[in-house]
Motif scaffolding. Structure first.
Motif, PDB file in Angstrom:
ATOM      1  N   ARG A   1       0.835  -1.209   0.000  1.00 55.82           N
ATOM      2  CA  ARG A   1       0.000   0.000   0.000  1.00 55.82           C
ATOM      3  C   ARG A   1       0.869   1.258   0.000  1.00 55.82           C
ATOM      4  O   ARG A   1       0.592   2.221  -0.725  1.00 55.82           O
ATOM      5  CB  ARG A   1      -0.917   0.001   1.234  1.00 55.82           C
ATOM      6  N   ALA A   2       1.930   1.255   0.818  1.00 58.71           N
ATOM      7  CA  ALA A   2       2.820   2.421   0.884  1.00 58.71           C
ATOM      8  C   ALA A   2       3.512   2.654  -0.456  1.00 58.71           C
ATOM      9  O   ALA A   2       3.669   3.800  -0.905  1.00 58.71           O
ATOM     10  CB  ALA A   2       3.862   2.225   1.989  1.00 58.71           C
ATOM     11  N   THR A   3       3.900   1.563  -1.125  1.00 59.38           N
ATOM     12  CA  THR A   3       4.555   1.676  -2.431  1.00 59.38           C
ATOM     13  C   THR A   3       3.615   2.310  -3.451  1.00 59.38           C
ATOM     14  O   THR A   3       4.012   3.194  -4.228  1.00 59.38           O
ATOM     15  CB  THR A   3       5.004   0.282  -2.915  1.00 59.38           C
ATOM     16  N   GLN A   4       2.353   1.875  -3.469  1.00 57.90           N
ATOM     17  CA  GLN A   4       1.405   2.439  -4.424  1.00 57.90           C
ATOM     18  C   GLN A   4       1.097   3.906  -4.101  1.00 57.90           C
ATOM     19  O   GLN A   4       0.983   4.734  -5.023  1.00 57.90           O
ATOM     20  CB  GLN A   4       0.113   1.622  -4.432  1.00 57.90           C
TER      21      GLN A   4
ATOM     22  N   ALA B   1     -10.394   0.999  -4.644  1.00 59.38           N
ATOM     23  CA  ALA B   1     -10.772   1.512  -3.318  1.00 59.38           C
ATOM     24  C   ALA B   1     -11.853   0.640  -2.680  1.00 59.38           C
ATOM     25  O   ALA B   1     -11.826   0.371  -1.479  1.00 59.38           O
ATOM     26  CB  ALA B   1     -11.245   2.954  -3.445  1.00 59.38           C
ATOM     27  N   ARG B   2     -12.840   0.200  -3.487  1.00 66.75           N
ATOM     28  CA  ARG B   2     -13.921  -0.638  -2.957  1.00 66.75           C
ATOM     29  C   ARG B   2     -13.387  -1.936  -2.378  1.00 66.75           C
ATOM     30  O   ARG B   2     -13.958  -2.483  -1.430  1.00 66.75           O
ATOM     31  CB  ARG B   2     -14.929  -0.953  -4.062  1.00 66.75           C
ATOM     32  N   ARG B   3     -12.283  -2.429  -2.916  1.00 67.69           N
ATOM     33  CA  ARG B   3     -11.705  -3.680  -2.421  1.00 67.69           C
ATOM     34  C   ARG B   3     -10.777  -3.458  -1.232  1.00 67.69           C
ATOM     35  O   ARG B   3     -10.199  -4.408  -0.715  1.00 67.69           O
ATOM     36  CB  ARG B   3     -10.935  -4.368  -3.549  1.00 67.69           C
ATOM     37  N   GLY B   4     -10.609  -2.209  -0.842  1.00 70.96           N
ATOM     38  CA  GLY B   4      -9.761  -1.915   0.304  1.00 70.96           C
ATOM     39  C   GLY B   4      -8.286  -1.886   0.003  1.00 70.96           C
ATOM     40  O   GLY B   4      -7.455  -1.910   0.914  1.00 70.96           O
ATOM     41  N   HIS B   5      -7.915  -1.808  -1.301  1.00 77.97           N
ATOM     42  CA  HIS B   5      -6.510  -1.806  -1.688  1.00 77.97           C
ATOM     43  C   HIS B   5      -5.995  -0.400  -2.000  1.00 77.97           C
ATOM     44  O   HIS B   5      -4.818  -0.239  -2.348  1.00 77.97           O
ATOM     45  CB  HIS B   5      -6.287  -2.697  -2.916  1.00 77.97           C
ATOM     46  N   PHE B   6      -6.862   0.596  -1.902  1.00 78.30           N
ATOM     47  CA  PHE B   6      -6.449   1.954  -2.255  1.00 78.30           C
ATOM     48  C   PHE B   6      -7.331   2.941  -1.501  1.00 78.30           C
ATOM     49  O   PHE B   6      -8.557   2.877  -1.579  1.00 78.30           O
ATOM     50  CB  PHE B   6      -6.587   2.171  -3.770  1.00 78.30           C
ATOM     51  N   ALA B   7      -6.697   3.844  -0.768  1.00 72.77           N
ATOM     52  CA  ALA B   7      -7.438   4.872  -0.042  1.00 72.77           C
ATOM     53  C   ALA B   7      -6.490   6.005   0.296  1.00 72.77           C
ATOM     54  O   ALA B   7      -5.341   5.777   0.692  1.00 72.77           O
ATOM     55  CB  ALA B   7      -8.057   4.313   1.230  1.00 72.77           C
ATOM     56  N   LEU B   8      -6.959   7.234   0.098  1.00 74.14           N
ATOM     57  CA  LEU B   8      -6.156   8.411   0.421  1.00 74.14           C
ATOM     58  C   LEU B   8      -6.636   9.004   1.737  1.00 74.14           C
ATOM     59  O   LEU B   8      -7.837   9.095   1.993  1.00 74.14           O
ATOM     60  CB  LEU B   8      -6.272   9.462  -0.692  1.00 74.14           C
ATOM     61  N   THR B   9      -5.692   9.411   2.568  1.00 72.25           N
ATOM     62  CA  THR B   9      -6.046  10.100   3.801  1.00 72.25           C
ATOM     63  C   THR B   9      -6.415  11.553   3.485  1.00 72.25           C
ATOM     64  O   THR B   9      -6.195  12.039   2.362  1.00 72.25           O
ATOM     65  CB  THR B   9      -4.860  10.093   4.772  1.00 72.25           C
ATOM     66  N   GLY B  10      -6.982  12.249   4.473  1.00 73.57           N
ATOM     67  CA  GLY B  10      -7.329  13.651   4.268  1.00 73.57           C
ATOM     68  C   GLY B  10      -6.118  14.485   3.884  1.00 73.57           C
ATOM     69  O   GLY B  10      -6.191  15.358   2.993  1.00 73.57           O
ATOM     70  N   ALA B  11      -4.978  14.226   4.527  1.00 77.55           N
ATOM     71  CA  ALA B  11      -3.758  14.973   4.216  1.00 77.55           C
ATOM     72  C   ALA B  11      -3.307  14.713   2.779  1.00 77.55           C
ATOM     73  O   ALA B  11      -2.824  15.633   2.090  1.00 77.55           O
ATOM     74  CB  ALA B  11      -2.647  14.591   5.190  1.00 77.55           C
ATOM     75  N   GLU B  12      -3.478  13.475   2.321  1.00 79.32           N
ATOM     76  CA  GLU B  12      -3.068  13.152   0.943  1.00 79.32           C
ATOM     77  C   GLU B  12      -3.982  13.825  -0.075  1.00 79.32           C
ATOM     78  O   GLU B  12      -3.532  14.296  -1.129  1.00 79.32           O
ATOM     79  CB  GLU B  12      -3.055  11.639   0.758  1.00 79.32           C
ATOM     80  N   TRP B  13      -5.294  13.888   0.222  1.00 80.06           N
ATOM     81  CA  TRP B  13      -6.212  14.605  -0.666  1.00 80.06           C
ATOM     82  C   TRP B  13      -5.813  16.072  -0.787  1.00 80.06           C
ATOM     83  O   TRP B  13      -5.843  16.662  -1.876  1.00 80.06           O
ATOM     84  CB  TRP B  13      -7.644  14.498  -0.144  1.00 80.06           C
TER      85      TRP B  13
END
Length: 519
Positions: free
Chosen positions: A307-310, A433-445
């Protein structure tokens, strides 16, 4: 070596290749312009490139790299080499069969590929001849891509990234005599460059083969046969033929439609070359490094690291693709004029190419995002889901191209290509994102929002400055003056952008440099 240093290494070599490619394209524009011979050459060159992207860089890379990386992680060197040998046996057999059939049935294939050329028998016959000359280039590039995939999985990125430079250097060497002392008619010049392209393909293959031989990792030649791992490869590869080659499929569709208008294919080719520069440096570099990196983490059960790599890859992609896109839009005409307007490439060709470039550039961030998001599926051995999205994208591209071409001609095709790319990128992100493999935090947005806003500001400033200096970019102004001003604007834009990025905290440059230096 760190992820960012690998990006930098591959991207830097891609930059060298693309700069050499611009020199080649500038010479090509001076020799062929945008006339019938140019249309024939670029159509002929696109045909083997389409199959290369589909079979090698599409199916082979996306299906092979996760399996090969997993074999390296779990079975060691000998197991991975045996798997590579068994899978490459099928690639070689397929290449031999496709090449023989294509050479025999080339006229019929060209009727489907460039139906608009049938009204001009001389241009059609030249296209058939050039495609027959260059089609074996497919085999060279596919084998090169296969060897390159193995090298990349081993963490050796140099040879495969440097190989395209050789193609450009061979073509430059072939074009210089046509410019200086050996004048040829356009058809003869196109034939000469076609033969040089084939020679360049052989040189690329020789370079990468030498690298894989030095690594003592040459797959053995054998007859193809089915076994559970090969069957698994084909289950992954068949949908990846569409997914991995979506860009080329869209270009293929555009070529068929564009063949109905004079000069449209060559105009689209020159515009495509320009936006392919940042796409290659950013998107291809990230995709090349990211897929084996993700595959190794996932096969080793390191989901957090994956996840960190992506996330790091996504930030790097946005950080570089957004300013590149806005700069191309803001300075499209000066860029085209400085690079291409000479010889047979006139002021009208500059205007038409710039229009197509603006439309292509709006889709540049989307194509880079696709390169970042697709490995999230491929590394988990899911090629079916991206295939569905790619199919939807192709359908939209075809429909929009047909709708817009009658009124906007080449610009309509470029717009359709960009719209379909954005649709594909959005679908990839949403379902990952629906599969839980990708999500941005508020700071990243917030960081991504700042990058977009700063890019727009930089693009606006560059546009205003380019308009103030429009007289310096007018036809007839010495090339050195135009090139000097363009370089100054590009340099100013880079300084402005990265200064604002640092000040706003979207990306602290000190942290970025530390990531690049990390071994």
């Amino acid at each position: 070596m760190s992820l960012y240093r690998n990006f930098l290494s591959v991207g830097g070599l891609t930059l060298v290749s693309r700069v050499a490619g611009f020199v080649r394209d500038a010479l090509m524009a001076a020799v062929l312009g945008t006339g019938p011979a140019a249309d024939a050459f670029f159509a002929a060159f696109r045909f083997p490139n389409l199959f290369r992207r589909l079979f090698a860089e599409g199916a082979f890379n996306t299906a092979f790299v996760p399996l090969f990386s997993g074999a390296l992680e779990q079975q060691g060197r000998d197991g991975a080499l045996d798997l590579a040998s068994r899978i490459m046996a099928w690639l070689v057999a397929m290449l031999v069969g496709v090449t023989i059939l294509a050479e025999i049935f080339m006229p019929q294939l060209m009727i489907a590929f460039v139906p608009g050329f049938l009204d001009d028998p001389e241009k059609f016959d030249l296209t058939v001849l050039l495609t027959r000359i260059m089609f074996p280039y497919l085999a060279c590039m596919s084998l090169m891509a296969a060897y390159g995939a193995i090298l990349n999985s081993l963490g050796r990125f140099f040879a495969a990234a440097f190989a395209p430079v050789l193609l450009n250097l061979v073509n430059i060497a072939a074009l210089i005599p046509l410019i200086t002392f050996w004048a040829q008619d356009p058809a003869g010049a196109a034939t000469w460059v076609g033969m040089a392209t084939m020679a360049g393909g052989l040189a690329q293959l020789a370079l990468v083969y030498g690298a894989i031989k030095r690594a003592d990792f040459v797959p053995a030649l054998r007859l193809p046969r089915f076994d559970p791992e090969v069957r698994r490869f084909w289950i992954l590869a068949v949908p990846a033929i569409l997914t991995g080659g979506i860009t080329q499929i869209n270009i293929f569709v555009g070529t068929i439609i564009a063949s109905g208008a004079d000069n449209a294919i060559s105009i689209l080719n020159y515009a495509d070359r320009l936006y392919q520069l940042p796409l290659g440096i950013i998107g291809i570099a990230i995709g090349t490094v990211l897929l084996p990196e993700l595959s190794r983490h996932l096969k080793g059960g390191r989901e957090t690291e994956a996840r960190a790599t992506q996330d790091q890859s996504l930030l790097a992609a946005m950080l570089l693709s957004m300013p590149a896109a806005t700069a191309l839009i803001a300075m499209a005409e000066p860029i085209v004029r400085v690079l291409f307007e000479r010889g047979a490439f006139d002021a009208l060709a500059t205007t038409q190419t710039a229009q197509a470039l603006i439309a292509f550039a709006t889709g540049l961030p989307a194509y880079v995002l696709i390169r970042v998001l697709q490995p999230g599926y491929f590394a988990r051995e899911d090629t079916l889901t991206p295939t569905v999205f790619a199919t939807i994208s192709v359908v939209i591209n075809i429909a929009l191209s047909l709708l817009l071409f009658p009124s906007l001609v080449h610009v309509g095709i470029a717009i359709a290509t960009s719209v379909s790319a954005w649709l594909n990128a959005v679908l990839l992100a949403l379902f990952l994102a629906r599969r839980g493999h990708f999500a941005l935090t508020g700071a990243e947005w917030i960081k991504h929002g700042l990058i977009i806003a700063i890019s727009v500001v930089m693009g606006g400033v560059l546009y205003l400055l380019a308009q103030r200096g429009v007289g310096y970019f007018a036809s007839g102004v010495p090339l050195w003056q135009q090139a000097g001003l363009l370089a100054a604007l590009v340099g100013f834009g880079m300084v402005l952008y990265f200064t604002l990025v640092h000040i706003t905290g979207a990306q602290k440059l000190g942290l970025l440099f530390r990531r690049m230096r990390r071994g």
